[in-house]
Each structure stands twice: as C-alpha cells, then as structure tokens.
Scaffold this motif. Structure first.
Motif, PDB file in Angstrom:
ATOM      1  N   SER A  67       0.901  -1.151   0.293  1.00 35.99           N
ATOM      2  CA  SER A  67       0.092  -0.084  -0.043  1.00 35.99           C
ATOM      3  C   SER A  67       0.776   1.192   0.055  1.00 35.99           C
ATOM      4  O   SER A  67       0.440   2.087  -0.584  1.00 35.99           O
ATOM      5  N   LEU A  68       2.008   1.194   0.791  1.00 33.86           N
ATOM      6  CA  LEU A  68       2.932   2.492   0.697  1.00 33.86           C
ATOM      7  C   LEU A  68       3.434   2.582  -0.806  1.00 33.86           C
ATOM      8  O   LEU A  68       3.605   3.733  -1.289  1.00 33.86           O
ATOM      9  N   ASP A  69       4.045   1.447  -1.435  1.00 34.27           N
ATOM     10  CA  ASP A  69       4.216   1.469  -3.005  1.00 34.27           C
ATOM     11  C   ASP A  69       3.001   2.030  -3.610  1.00 34.27           C
ATOM     12  O   ASP A  69       3.512   3.087  -4.590  1.00 34.27           O
ATOM     13  N   LEU A  70       1.971   1.754  -3.463  1.00 35.96           N
ATOM     14  CA  LEU A  70       0.984   2.153  -4.228  1.00 35.96           C
ATOM     15  C   LEU A  70       0.798   3.708  -4.384  1.00 35.96           C
ATOM     16  O   LEU A  70       0.563   4.628  -5.164  1.00 35.96           O
ATOM     17  N   LYS A  71       0.678   4.195  -3.033  1.00 38.65           N
ATOM     18  CA  LYS A  71       0.395   5.564  -2.458  1.00 38.65           C
ATOM     19  C   LYS A  71       1.852   6.321  -3.182  1.00 38.65           C
ATOM     20  O   LYS A  71       1.686   7.623  -3.696  1.00 38.65           O
ATOM     21  N   SER A  72       2.854   5.821  -3.168  1.00 40.02           N
ATOM     22  CA  SER A  72       3.979   6.535  -3.777  1.00 40.02           C
ATOM     23  C   SER A  72       4.063   6.292  -5.087  1.00 40.02           C
ATOM     24  O   SER A  72       4.143   7.861  -5.691  1.00 40.02           O
ATOM     25  N   THR A 123      11.740  -7.589  18.941  1.00 39.45           N
ATOM     26  CA  THR A 123      11.591  -8.327  20.359  1.00 39.45           C
ATOM     27  C   THR A 123      11.617  -9.753  20.272  1.00 39.45           C
ATOM     28  O   THR A 123      11.936 -10.361  21.350  1.00 39.45           O
ATOM     29  N   LYS A 124      11.105 -10.097  19.140  1.00 38.60           N
ATOM     30  CA  LYS A 124      11.186 -11.892  19.128  1.00 38.60           C
ATOM     31  C   LYS A 124      12.321 -12.252  18.297  1.00 38.60           C
ATOM     32  O   LYS A 124      12.690 -13.418  18.108  1.00 38.60           O
ATOM     33  N   LYS A 125      13.189 -11.403  18.447  1.00 33.77           N
ATOM     34  CA  LYS A 125      14.639 -11.532  17.991  1.00 33.77           C
ATOM     35  C   LYS A 125      15.013 -12.238  16.355  1.00 33.77           C
ATOM     36  O   LYS A 125      15.411 -13.014  16.263  1.00 33.77           O
ATOM     37  N   TYR A 126      14.006 -11.460  15.736  1.00 35.53           N
ATOM     38  CA  TYR A 126      13.968 -11.829  14.160  1.00 35.53           C
ATOM     39  C   TYR A 126      14.833 -10.599  13.506  1.00 35.53           C
ATOM     40  O   TYR A 126      14.545  -9.561  13.795  1.00 35.53           O
ATOM     41  N   SER A 127      15.391 -10.871  12.515  1.00 38.94           N
ATOM     42  CA  SER A 127      16.003 -10.056  11.458  1.00 38.94           C
ATOM     43  C   SER A 127      14.918  -9.175  10.637  1.00 38.94           C
ATOM     44  O   SER A 127      13.977  -9.912  10.310  1.00 38.94           O
ATOM     45  N   THR A 128      14.930  -7.993  10.825  1.00 37.05           N
ATOM     46  CA  THR A 128      14.073  -7.047  10.136  1.00 37.05           C
ATOM     47  C   THR A 128      14.725  -6.368   8.859  1.00 37.05           C
ATOM     48  O   THR A 128      15.483  -5.531   9.328  1.00 37.05           O
ATOM     49  N   HIS A 129      14.530  -6.347   7.696  1.00 38.34           N
ATOM     50  CA  HIS A 129      14.684  -5.480   6.556  1.00 38.34           C
ATOM     51  C   HIS A 129      13.673  -5.504   5.692  1.00 38.34           C
ATOM     52  O   HIS A 129      13.327  -6.781   5.208  1.00 38.34           O
ATOM     53  N   PHE A 130      12.993  -4.337   5.416  1.00 39.76           N
ATOM     54  CA  PHE A 130      11.847  -4.233   4.269  1.00 39.76           C
ATOM     55  C   PHE A 130      12.586  -3.723   3.066  1.00 39.76           C
ATOM     56  O   PHE A 130      13.156  -2.797   2.943  1.00 39.76           O
ATOM     57  N   ASN A 131      11.807  -4.528   2.083  1.00 39.41           N
ATOM     58  CA  ASN A 131      12.130  -3.870   0.909  1.00 39.41           C
ATOM     59  C   ASN A 131      11.079  -3.151  -0.057  1.00 39.41           C
ATOM     60  O   ASN A 131      10.171  -3.754  -0.270  1.00 39.41           O
ATOM     61  N   PHE A 132      11.332  -1.811  -0.367  1.00 38.05           N
ATOM     62  CA  PHE A 132      10.436  -1.092  -0.896  1.00 38.05           C
ATOM     63  C   PHE A 132      10.359  -1.273  -2.238  1.00 38.05           C
ATOM     64  O   PHE A 132      11.510  -1.198  -2.906  1.00 38.05           O
TER      65      PHE A 132
END
Length: 161
Positions: A67-72, A123-132
């Motif tokens: 939805s961020l990509d669509l709005k952008s 907090t659940k100790k998962y790696s987070t990296h978001f690709n836009f």
C-alpha cells in the motif's frame, strides 16, 4: 441573512430589488459550511500483535509495503502532472497539493505501523529488513517545499535512467 444575486445582475441601476448593486438580501439563514470528514487509513495491525506467528506478521508487513508503494506511485504521478515552470502552479493546482498532503499523511500512518511491526519482530529476535518497491515509499515528502518536490522528481528521473 443570506445574500443572493439579483435577476438584473447589477446592470439596472433603477432595480427595485437590489438598487443597482446586483445583490438581494434574503430572509433565509446563511448556510454554514460543514467541516470535511477526515479520511482515515484502516490499520492492518491487529490488536494483539505479539500473539501472531512470524509468517503472519510478515504477511501484514508486505500488505503495508504494497500500500505504501501504491500511494508513492500515485504521488509521483501527481507530481509529474504539475508544471513547476509556471509561476502560479501552487494556486492553479491547489487540489493536487492537498491530495499530495493527504497521501503523505496516510503514508506516515502506514510507516508508523511498519515501525511497530519492526519493533515487534526485533523483540522476538527476528531480523528485519523491508524492501520497498517504489522510490518514494521510504521518503518523507515536504509538500510545502517546492525545492524538495523538484529535487525528488530529478532524483526519480536519474534513478529511472
């Protein structure tokens, strides 16, 4: 009291209704402009995020990113439709700038949701990296600054080449 335009439109100086002004006072009360309803963005986040599994959280994050990509993309289309080389573009395209501001507020709301997801994953100790998928998805746009808008368009064009 409300005011209406006379049938003579002010062209008859001897008009009995408006006395040549073109306006008639009426006994009807003035219509008060109602404030516009604020459009709000529906949050993708459930009430209890900690109860979800990693896959479910990633699915929610992908919906937010989409939805961020669509709005952008829509914002960039609006930016390309504004002729910045004229001197009166702010006045002439006021509705487009209001739409840009509204879309930027919606994107900020979605980015906040994405931050909440990122904190929950950390907090659940998962790696987070978001690709836009779009250039403007992770950028904060200052709609009031002409220079920033022009710079964003130039950067986008360089990226597309």
């Amino acid at each position: 009291m409300a005011v209406q335009i006379c049938s003579c439109e002010g062209l008859n100086a001897k008009c009995v209704k408006c006395f040549g002004s073109g306006y008639i006072n009426t006994n009807e009360p003035e219509k008060i402009a109602k404030p516009e309803k604020k459009d709000f963005v529906v949050s993708f986040l459930p009430n209890d995020l900690s109860a979800l599994q990693r896959k479910e959280i990633e699915n929610i994050a992908s919906k937010i990113i989409d939805s961020l990509d669509l709005k952008s993309k829509k914002q960039m289309q609006i930016l390309h439709s504004i002729p910045f080389n004229t001197t009166t573009f702010r006045r002439d395209f006021k509705d487009k700038f209001e739409t840009l501001k509204k879309m930027e507020n919606e994107k900020q709301f979605l980015r906040n949701d994405l931050d909440i997801i990122s904190k929950e994953l950390s907090t659940k100790k998962y790696s987070t990296h978001f690709n836009f998928g779009h250039f403007l998805s992770d950028k904060v746009i200052d709609v009031t600054s002409n220079r920033d808008l022009k710079t964003l368009i130039r950067e986008y064009k360089k990226l597309k080449r």
